[in-house]
Design a protein around this motif. Structure first.
Motif, PDB file in Angstrom:
ATOM      1  N   ALA A  60       0.833  -1.202   0.000  1.00 37.47           N
ATOM      2  CA  ALA A  60       0.000   0.000   0.000  1.00 37.47           C
ATOM      3  C   ALA A  60       0.862   1.245   0.000  1.00 37.47           C
ATOM      4  CB  ALA A  60      -0.910   0.004   1.233  1.00 37.47           C
ATOM      5  N   ASP A  61       0.382   2.247  -0.715  1.00 37.40           N
ATOM      6  CA  ASP A  61       0.963   3.586  -0.652  1.00 37.40           C
ATOM      7  C   ASP A  61      -0.007   4.416   0.167  1.00 37.40           C
ATOM      8  OD1 ASP A  61       2.187   6.132  -1.351  1.00 37.40           O
ATOM      9  OD2 ASP A  61       0.582   6.353  -2.829  1.00 37.40           O
ATOM     10  N   ILE A  62       0.467   4.906   1.307  1.00 35.79           N
ATOM     11  CA  ILE A  62      -0.427   5.630   2.210  1.00 35.79           C
ATOM     12  C   ILE A  62       0.024   7.088   2.355  1.00 35.79           C
ATOM     13  CG2 ILE A  62      -1.058   3.582   3.542  1.00 35.79           C
ATOM     14  CD1 ILE A  62       1.016   4.862   5.685  1.00 35.79           C
ATOM     15  N   ILE A  85      14.676   5.870  -3.617  1.00 36.39           N
ATOM     16  CA  ILE A  85      14.413   7.126  -4.325  1.00 36.39           C
ATOM     17  C   ILE A  85      13.009   6.993  -4.916  1.00 36.39           C
ATOM     18  CG2 ILE A  85      15.473   6.275  -6.501  1.00 36.39           C
ATOM     19  CD1 ILE A  85      16.546   9.176  -6.850  1.00 36.39           C
ATOM     20  N   GLN A  86      12.288   8.125  -4.939  1.00 35.70           N
ATOM     21  CA  GLN A  86      10.913   8.053  -5.428  1.00 35.70           C
ATOM     22  C   GLN A  86      10.596   9.252  -6.292  1.00 35.70           C
ATOM     23  OE1 GLN A  86       7.891   9.890  -4.457  1.00 35.70           O
ATOM     24  NE2 GLN A  86       6.230   8.419  -4.683  1.00 35.70           N
ATOM     25  N   ALA A  87       9.688   9.064  -7.249  1.00 35.41           N
ATOM     26  CA  ALA A  87       9.116  10.191  -8.003  1.00 35.41           C
ATOM     27  C   ALA A  87       7.684   9.814  -8.340  1.00 35.41           C
ATOM     28  CB  ALA A  87       9.901  10.434  -9.292  1.00 35.41           C
ATOM     29  N   HIS A  88       6.806  10.774  -8.321  1.00 37.18           N
ATOM     30  CA  HIS A  88       5.431  10.547  -8.791  1.00 37.18           C
ATOM     31  C   HIS A  88       5.083  11.791  -9.588  1.00 37.18           C
ATOM     32  CE1 HIS A  88       1.126   9.672  -8.882  1.00 37.18           C
ATOM     33  NE2 HIS A  88       0.934  10.910  -8.491  1.00 37.18           N
ATOM     34  N   ILE A  89       4.882  11.632 -10.889  1.00 33.64           N
ATOM     35  CA  ILE A  89       4.827  12.826 -11.748  1.00 33.64           C
ATOM     36  C   ILE A  89       3.419  13.296 -12.062  1.00 33.64           C
ATOM     37  CG2 ILE A  89       7.106  12.584 -12.798  1.00 33.64           C
ATOM     38  CD1 ILE A  89       5.770  11.064 -15.092  1.00 33.64           C
ATOM     39  N   SER A 126      -1.103  12.132 -12.456  1.00 34.03           N
ATOM     40  CA  SER A 126      -2.140  11.114 -12.504  1.00 34.03           C
ATOM     41  C   SER A 126      -2.801  11.150 -13.882  1.00 34.03           C
ATOM     42  CB  SER A 126      -3.157  11.464 -11.416  1.00 34.03           C
ATOM     43  OG  SER A 126      -3.863  10.338 -11.015  1.00 34.03           O
ATOM     44  N   GLN A 127      -3.449  10.020 -14.249  1.00 34.87           N
ATOM     45  CA  GLN A 127      -4.131   9.915 -15.546  1.00 34.87           C
ATOM     46  C   GLN A 127      -3.150  10.199 -16.695  1.00 34.87           C
ATOM     47  OE1 GLN A 127      -6.699   8.416 -16.253  1.00 34.87           O
ATOM     48  NE2 GLN A 127      -7.326   9.093 -18.263  1.00 34.87           N
ATOM     49  N   ILE A 128      -2.003   9.514 -16.633  1.00 40.50           N
ATOM     50  CA  ILE A 128      -0.976   9.650 -17.680  1.00 40.50           C
ATOM     51  C   ILE A 128      -1.207   8.549 -18.711  1.00 40.50           C
ATOM     52  CG2 ILE A 128       1.519   9.610 -18.124  1.00 40.50           C
ATOM     53  CD1 ILE A 128       1.863  10.415 -15.137  1.00 40.50           C
ATOM     54  N   GLU A 170       3.076   2.749  -7.481  1.00 39.28           N
ATOM     55  CA  GLU A 170       1.989   3.129  -6.559  1.00 39.28           C
ATOM     56  C   GLU A 170       0.708   3.411  -7.339  1.00 39.28           C
ATOM     57  OE1 GLU A 170       3.554   6.712  -4.808  1.00 39.28           O
ATOM     58  OE2 GLU A 170       5.188   5.706  -3.799  1.00 39.28           O
ATOM     59  N   PRO A 171       0.201   2.461  -8.111  1.00 38.28           N
ATOM     60  CA  PRO A 171      -0.993   2.759  -8.899  1.00 38.28           C
ATOM     61  C   PRO A 171      -2.244   2.812  -8.026  1.00 38.28           C
ATOM     62  CG  PRO A 171      -0.424   0.451  -9.145  1.00 38.28           C
ATOM     63  CD  PRO A 171       0.647   1.071  -8.274  1.00 38.28           C
ATOM     64  N   GLY A 172      -3.101   3.745  -8.305  1.00 40.97           N
ATOM     65  CA  GLY A 172      -4.393   3.807  -7.626  1.00 40.97           C
ATOM     66  C   GLY A 172      -5.480   3.619  -8.668  1.00 40.97           C
ATOM     67  N   LEU A 230     -15.185  19.130  -9.902  1.00 47.24           N
ATOM     68  CA  LEU A 230     -13.853  19.566  -9.505  1.00 47.24           C
ATOM     69  C   LEU A 230     -12.876  19.670 -10.666  1.00 47.24           C
ATOM     70  CD1 LEU A 230     -12.886  20.216  -6.683  1.00 47.24           C
ATOM     71  CD2 LEU A 230     -12.105  17.858  -6.435  1.00 47.24           C
ATOM     72  N   TYR A 231     -12.898  18.671 -11.542  1.00 47.95           N
ATOM     73  CA  TYR A 231     -11.908  18.642 -12.628  1.00 47.95           C
ATOM     74  C   TYR A 231     -12.555  18.712 -13.998  1.00 47.95           C
ATOM     75  CZ  TYR A 231      -9.607  16.095  -8.783  1.00 47.95           C
ATOM     76  OH  TYR A 231      -9.131  15.686  -7.574  1.00 47.95           O
ATOM     77  N   ASP A 232     -13.864  18.898 -14.036  1.00 46.33           N
ATOM     78  CA  ASP A 232     -14.576  18.817 -15.295  1.00 46.33           C
ATOM     79  C   ASP A 232     -14.376  17.425 -15.912  1.00 46.33           C
ATOM     80  OD1 ASP A 232     -16.331  20.085 -16.844  1.00 46.33           O
ATOM     81  OD2 ASP A 232     -14.874  21.159 -18.087  1.00 46.33           O
TER      82      ASP A 232
END
Ligand code: LLP
Length: 421
Positions: free
Chosen positions: A81-83, A199-203, A205-207, A276-278, A318-320
Motif C-alpha cells: 500500500a501507498d499511504i 528514491i521516489q518520483a510521482h509525476i 495522474s491519468q498519464i 503506486e498505482p491507484g 472539480l476537474y470537469d
C-alpha cells in the motif's frame, strides 16, 4: 468497443460480472457505489505480470478507493500500500497489508504520524523536504528506532495531464528539486537514525503514454549513479503511480508497454522497482448507481435531476472530468441532450454536461461509469447528505462492504455546549 468489459448488457439489463445492477439498486437503494472484485484483481495481476522479469512491488495508492474489502482483496493478491496518512495506515493494516509492503508518501507528515509509521515498521517514508527529514530523524532518535527513508525527487518532467493532477513539474509543491536531491542524500547520510533505502518520483495522474515515465526513470538513474559514487547505495526505486485509464474512449496505459519502456533501462541494476498505482487498479472496476428524480425540459436546455450529487462524486465538478453514464435498463426511448445534475445547492453540482442520452423516466436507474477511483474516497457529507453504501461483486455474489450512513452519523461527535441548552 466496451472499454469496461466487466460491465455488460444482457437482455438490455446492465450486469457487473454475474449480477444485475438493477438488483443491487433495488436492494440497497441509491446512490450506491459498486465494484467488480474480478476487475480489480485482473488489473492487479496484469500489472504484476508485466514486471515479472524484475524485482518489484505494487503498492496500491489507498486514496483512490480505501474500502477495507478492496484493500483486503489486493493484499490477498500480494499488493502493498501507498499511504498518505495514519488513517490510511490504519486501514491498510486492518486489511492485512504487511508493513514491509507499505510506503508512506505526502508532503506534510506530522511528527505523530511519523512516530506511528516508524513503530509500525513501514518499508519506507518518502521524504519531501529537508525539514521533514529533520523531523523524521528527531522522532527516530526519540524512539531509538532507525527510520527507513527514500527521497521524493521532483524530476521536472511534464506528465501531459490535467493541471490539477500533475505533480512532477518544478512549480508543483511535491518532492525535492532534481538539482538539490543529491545534497539532501549527503545530508541524510550523516544522520545516525536515518537509513537511506530508496528514491521516489510521482509525476502525476491519468498519464496515458510511457514517455514521461521513461524520462523520469532516465533522470532518476543518473542520480542513482551519482549517489553510488558518493557511497550511497539504494535498494528501491519507486516510480509512483499515475497510469491513466479510459474515461472517454482514451486508450488506457498498458503496464506491459510501461514495462517494455522501463525495463531495458533497469538492466544490470539491482534495484527493486516500486509502483503506486491507484486509478489503474480500481477506476474501471467501479460505478455509481443513481436514480432519476425529475426532468426539467425547456426549449433551450434539458436537465435530468438525479439523487447523486457532487458530494457523492466530486470529479465532474472539480476537474470537469468525464464519466460515461449508462442506463441500467436499456429501452427504446428517444435520445436527447441533457445536463445530469444532483440535489446539492451549487451550480457546480453536476455529473455530466450536455450529455447525449436516452431520455430517462423518473425512477430509472443510471450507472455512472469508471467511478471506482477517487469516487467514494473523495465523497463528503456536504449539504448534510449521508455517505452512500459500497458494494463488492464477485461472480454471481455481492456484499454491502460499507453501509449507508444514517443521520446519526452526520452529527457523530457534535455537542451543544451547556449555555445553549
Ligand atoms: N502516489 C502518490 C504519491 C500520489 O500522490 C498519487 C495520487 C498516487 C500514487 C496514485 O496516483 P494514480 O495511480 O491513482 O493516478 N483526485 C484526482 C487524482 C489525484 C491523485 C493524487 N495522487 C482525480 O480524481 O483524478
Amino acid at each position: 468497443m466496451n472499454p469496461y468489459n466487466t460491465y455488460r448488457y444482457k437482455k438490455n439489463k446492465l450486469f457487473v460480472e454475474g449480477v444485475s445492477l438493477d438488483e443491487i439498486a433495488v436492494k440497497t437503494g441509491t446512490p450506491v457505489y459498486v465494484y467488480s472484485g474480478e476487475k480489480i484483481m485482473s488489473q492487479y495481476r496484469r500489472f504484476d505480470r508485466s514486471f515479472c522479469k524484475c524485482p518489484h512491488l505494487i503498492c496500491y495508492a489507498v486514496k483512490a478507493s480505501s474500502n477495507l474489502s478492496i484493500l483486503r482483496l489486493l493484499a490477498k493478491n500480494g499488493a502493498g500500500a501507498d499511504i498518505v496518512s495514519i488513517g490510511e495506515l490504519f486501514r491498510a493494516r486492518r486489511a492485512g497489508v504487511l508493513p514491509e509492503r507499505i510506503v508512506f508518501s505526502g508532503v506534510g507528515k506530522t511528527e505523530d504520524e511519523i512516530g506511528v509509521a516508524i513503530k509500525a515498521n513501514v518499508l519506507m517514508m518518502n521524504v519531501e523536504s529537508r525539514e521533514e527529514l529533520e523531523a523524521i530523524h528527531k522522532v527516530a532518535q526519540l524512539l531509538r528506532r532507525p527510520a527507513a527513508v527514500s527521497i521524493r525527487v521532483n524530476p521536472d518532467v511534464s506528465a501531459d495531464t490535467h493541471h490539477h493532477i500533475t505533480t512532477g513539474k518544478a512549480e508543483n509543491k511535491f518532492g525535492i528539486p532534481y538539482g538539490e536531491a543529491e545534497d539532501l542524500y549527503r545530508y541524510a547520510l550523516k544522520m545516525p537514525w536515518i537509513r537511506i533505502v530508496g528514491i521516489q518520483a510521482h509525476i502525476g495522474s491519468q498519464i496515458l503514454n510511457v514517455r514521461p515515465y521513461q524520462k523520469t526513470l532516465e533522470k532518476l538513474l543518473k542520480l542513482v549513479d551519482r549517489l553510488e559514487k558518493a557511497g550511497i547505495f539504494l535498494q528501491f526505486l519507486d516510480m509512483g503511480g499515475g497510469l491513466g485509464v479510459s474515461y472517454d474512449g482514451e486508450k488506457s496505459l498498458d503496464p506491459a508497454d510501461l514495462s517494455k519502456a522501463l525495463l531495458p533501462l533497469m538492466k544490470g541494476r539491482r534495484l527493486c522497482l516500486i509502483f503506486e498505482p491507484g486509478r489503474f487498479l480500481t477506476a474501471e472496476a467501479g460505478c455509481m448507481i443513481t436514480k432519476v428524480l425529475y426532468r426539467k425540459e425547456y426549449k433551450h436546455k434539458n436537465f435530468v435531476i438525479v439523487d447523486a450529487a457532487m458530494n457523492d462524486l466530486a470529479r465532474p465538478g472539480l476537474y470537469d472530468a468525464y464519466h460515461p453514464i449508462w442506463p441500467v435498463r436499456r429501452n427504446s426511448s428517444s435520445r436527447y441532450k441533457a445536463d445530469v445534475v444532483g440535489p446539492v445547492c451549487e451550480t457546480g453540482d453536476y455529473l455530466a454536461k450536455a450529455r447525449g442520452m436516452a431520455r430517462p423516466q423518473p425512477g430509472d436507474y443510471l450507472s455512472v461509469m469508471a467511478a471506482g477511483a477517487y469516487g467514494f474516497s473523495m465523497s463528503s457529507q456536504y449539504n448534510s447528505r449521508t455517505r452512500v453504501p459500497e458494494v463488492l461483486v464477485m461472480g454471481k455474489k455481492w456484499w454491502v462492504v460499507r453501509e449507508r450512513e444514517s443521520v446519526n452519523d452526520l452529527i457523530r461527535g457534535e455537542k451543544i455546549p451547556e449555555f445553549l441548552k
